[in-house]
Design an enzyme around this catalytic site. Sequence first.
Site, PDB file in Angstrom:
ATOM      1  N   CYS B  91       0.838  -1.203   0.000  1.00 54.79           N
ATOM      2  CA  CYS B  91       0.000   0.000   0.000  1.00 54.79           C
ATOM      3  C   CYS B  91       0.878   1.261   0.000  1.00 54.79           C
ATOM      4  O   CYS B  91       1.542   1.542  -0.973  1.00 54.79           O
ATOM      5  CB  CYS B  91      -0.977  -0.073   1.182  1.00 54.79           C
ATOM      6  SG  CYS B  91      -2.400   0.994   1.003  1.00 54.79           S
ATOM      7  N   HIS B 199      -3.549  -5.831   0.963  1.00 53.53           N
ATOM      8  CA  HIS B 199      -2.882  -6.086   2.241  1.00 53.53           C
ATOM      9  C   HIS B 199      -2.855  -7.572   2.582  1.00 53.53           C
ATOM     10  O   HIS B 199      -3.753  -8.060   3.277  1.00 53.53           O
ATOM     11  CB  HIS B 199      -3.630  -5.344   3.354  1.00 53.53           C
ATOM     12  CG  HIS B 199      -3.454  -3.862   3.308  1.00 53.53           C
ATOM     13  ND1 HIS B 199      -2.424  -3.218   3.951  1.00 53.53           N
ATOM     14  CD2 HIS B 199      -4.158  -2.903   2.670  1.00 53.53           C
ATOM     15  CE1 HIS B 199      -2.507  -1.918   3.725  1.00 53.53           C
ATOM     16  NE2 HIS B 199      -3.557  -1.698   2.947  1.00 53.53           N
ATOM     17  N   GLU B 201      -1.102  -9.017   4.759  1.00 52.97           N
ATOM     18  CA  GLU B 201      -0.942  -9.187   6.218  1.00 52.97           C
ATOM     19  C   GLU B 201      -2.285  -9.159   6.942  1.00 52.97           C
ATOM     20  O   GLU B 201      -2.380  -9.537   8.102  1.00 52.97           O
ATOM     21  CB  GLU B 201       0.012  -8.122   6.776  1.00 52.97           C
ATOM     22  CG  GLU B 201      -0.571  -6.732   6.997  1.00 52.97           C
ATOM     23  CD  GLU B 201      -0.707  -5.889   5.731  1.00 52.97           C
ATOM     24  OE1 GLU B 201      -0.573  -6.431   4.620  1.00 52.97           O
ATOM     25  OE2 GLU B 201      -0.966  -4.673   5.862  1.00 52.97           O
TER      26      GLU B 201
END
Lengths: 80, 228
Positions: B91, B199, B201
Amino acid sequence: MKAKVLVTRKKSIADPEGHAVQKALTQLGFDQVKNVRVGKIIEVELDQQSVHSSKEQLQQMCEKLLANPVMENFEIEMQS
Amino acid sequence: MSKKPKYGIVVFPGSNCDIDCWRALDQVLDADVTYLWHQDATFAQELDVIILPGGFSYGDYLRGGAIATFSPIMEAVKKHAKQGKLIMGICNGFQMLTEMGLLPGTLLKNKNLKFICDTVELVLQQTTSPFTNQYQEDQTISIPIAHGQGNYYVDDNTLHKMEANGQILFKYARNPNGSLSDIAGICNEQRTILGMMPHPERAVEEIIGGTDGALLFQSIANYMLNQN
């Protein structure tokens, strides 16, 4: 020494912000508006007397940080 | 003996996904992980992977990621890149990597001018990179996105080169932001530096919506094993 740096998106790159503003202007009744592009102005004040070396420094500032050459053009306008 | 990859997560003023990355790596994926501070000029040579996390470094002033590029730690990050070690920009971190010239192109404002917070489907384009070797070819995965400036742009010549080199790793199944050629994630020519807007994660636990992101970190672990 003061300068204005004008940063604009390259013509080849779509400008969704300009497009949104254009649509809003048309809605307000400004039907003669053909195209709008949004950019930014950065005012820089330098502790420097010489126009020549100020301009040189500003050129470097634009290349390093103020504009992104992939998507933007810049113009430097010196003011006394 | 297995060797766990050692991760360093760089924290900038305004980072907010540094904690997500930490949690994913430390508590879910059992990796070695440490935080790095943007003002430090160096970090331990033993770190295998540097993560530039998501967020709003320096308030996104000027352009997303532009000011973070000149943080003292970035010289060490460039050195890490030169050594052929892995870097992930997620990002805002992806924006930084393009601003630094470590990845081609740039990220423009989303076409609809909105900040988009959603879970989207990505289609795997390459499964031989250090970041994607645990995925299947053409696999579709679900990964969250949260960005206002994720509309990838690059000139035509560079795009063709990237396609020929297999540098496009992830594409959106349905383009959310106007991104050129539906691009969601890319890597450099050497395939050691990854930049992606979604994302991974945030997709490592079933309880928060899925584990498709975990395979990315497992790909890195697999790559590191084969390196040693």
